[in-house]
Write an enzyme that holds these catalytic residues in place. Structure first.
Site, PDB file in Angstrom:
ATOM      1  CE  LYS B  99     -30.042  12.226  34.261  1.00 35.22           C
ATOM      2  NZ  LYS B  99     -28.794  13.009  34.334  1.00 35.22           N
ATOM      3  CG  ASN B 208     -21.857  15.900  30.998  1.00 30.97           C
ATOM      4  OD1 ASN B 208     -20.755  16.251  30.591  1.00 30.97           O
ATOM      5  ND2 ASN B 208     -22.813  15.620  30.166  1.00 30.97           N
TER       6      ASN B 208
END
Lengths: 65, 252
Positions: B99, B208
């Site tokens: 990522k 997250n």
């Protein structure tokens, strides 16, 4: 000899990268190493000689998003 | 119905990508991961704390489980730094997915589009499976796809803000335009935001803070899992057009 590991100087009595990992009692499967800016694969640790003044980075995965 | 998300030939069992930072403790984290059903987990790469090597060694809490690892390049402020972190991550032997995350300003953590595009080009050419975290700009997302991204991850709003999707119009345009999967990453705050992302045509979401910092992370993980399912079904079902005036649903 003095090694600069993760930016800090350490006086270590070691000859190769494998011994550096062992000195800090790191879990081998989880650490990635960089010596003088070059990534050193785990399979090369034993034959990677370290010498006075070398810069070594030891990194691993931590929590993140 | 087989409606699985596939990225770079890898079929995933969940449309949720889950971050592993900021949970109250490893026990709650593992429970939240399990309940969420996510099989892609994100991580950061940092220097080992040599005074206390086990302190942050997150993988020691995950032994015996098989996840798909998506390391990020957080902390990078340039393409060059992101490329270095990506190479370190791949040298772990755990994953060749990356990522890309390049931010110049810690206060807003918005991605630097130019550096993100540069890093995507280089890492895709080196054989990485590249998933850039990017701003919600349709032209930029298209350029990232052209540069070799295997999925593109536009942010709903700045990381950790919980502001949800600030520009649903852009996200919808992006999901319509791209042929690679679109994962809405960053800023989602609750289940409703997740459902909205999926209704806008996203192929998945990455969360997250919304889970890790919820009052009850495990419950929020379950809520997000259900929200993805609801949003995906709603998208596939197709919403009615919005109209100004009423249409009677009972016979007149």
């Amino acid at each position: 000899m003095t090694l600069f590991i993760n930016g800090e100087p350490y006086e270590l009595n070691v000859t190769n990268l494998q011994e550096v990992i062992a000195h800090f009692e790191l879990q081998e499967g989880l650490v990635v190493t960089e010596v003088e800016g070059n990534i050193v694969d785990r399979s090369q640790w034993l034959e990677t000689k370290v010498s006075d003044g070398m810069k070594i980075e030891l990194v691993h995965f931590v929590g993140g998003g | 119905m087989n409606d699985k998300l596939t990225i770079a030939g890898k079929q995933l069992s969940s449309r949720l990508f889950l971050g592993t930072g900021r949970y109250p403790n490893p026990y709650v984290q593992n429970q939240a991961i399990e309940v969420s059903g996510a099989d892609v987990l994100t991580f950061a790469i940092r220097r080992v704390n040599l005074q206390n090597p086990d302190e942050d060694a997150i993988l020691q809490h995950m032994e015996g489980k098989t996840f798909h690892y998506l390391p990020n390049t957080s902390g990078a402020t340039t393409a060059e730094e992101a490329i270095r972190i990506a190479r370190l991550a791949r040298a772990s032997g755990l994953s060749d997915w990356i990522k890309i995350e390049v931010s110049r300003d810690e206060k807003i953590l918005l991605p630097d589009p130019i550096e993100t595009l540069k890093a995507t080009e280089v890492l895709a050419s080196e054989g990485f499976i590249v998933l850039p975290y990017t701003s919600d700009d349709p032209a930029l997302c298209y350029r990232l796809q052209e540069a070799g991204a295997s999925a593109v991850m536009p942010g709903g709003s700045p990381i950790g803000t919980g502001l949800g999707i600030l520009n649903p119009y852009n996200i919808e345009i992006i999901t319509e335009q791209l042929s690679v999967p679109v994962i809405v990453d960053a800023g989602l705050g609750e289940a409703a935001d997740v459902t909205k992302a999926m209704e806008l045509g996203a192929d998945g979401v990455l969360l997250n803070t919304a889970i890790a910092k919820a009052r009850n992370p495990v419950k929020m993980a379950e809520a997000v899992k259900l929200a993805i399912h609801a949003g995906r079904l709603s998208y596939l079902a197709g919403r009615i057009p919005k109209k100004k005036y009423a249409t009677a649903s009972s016979p007149i």
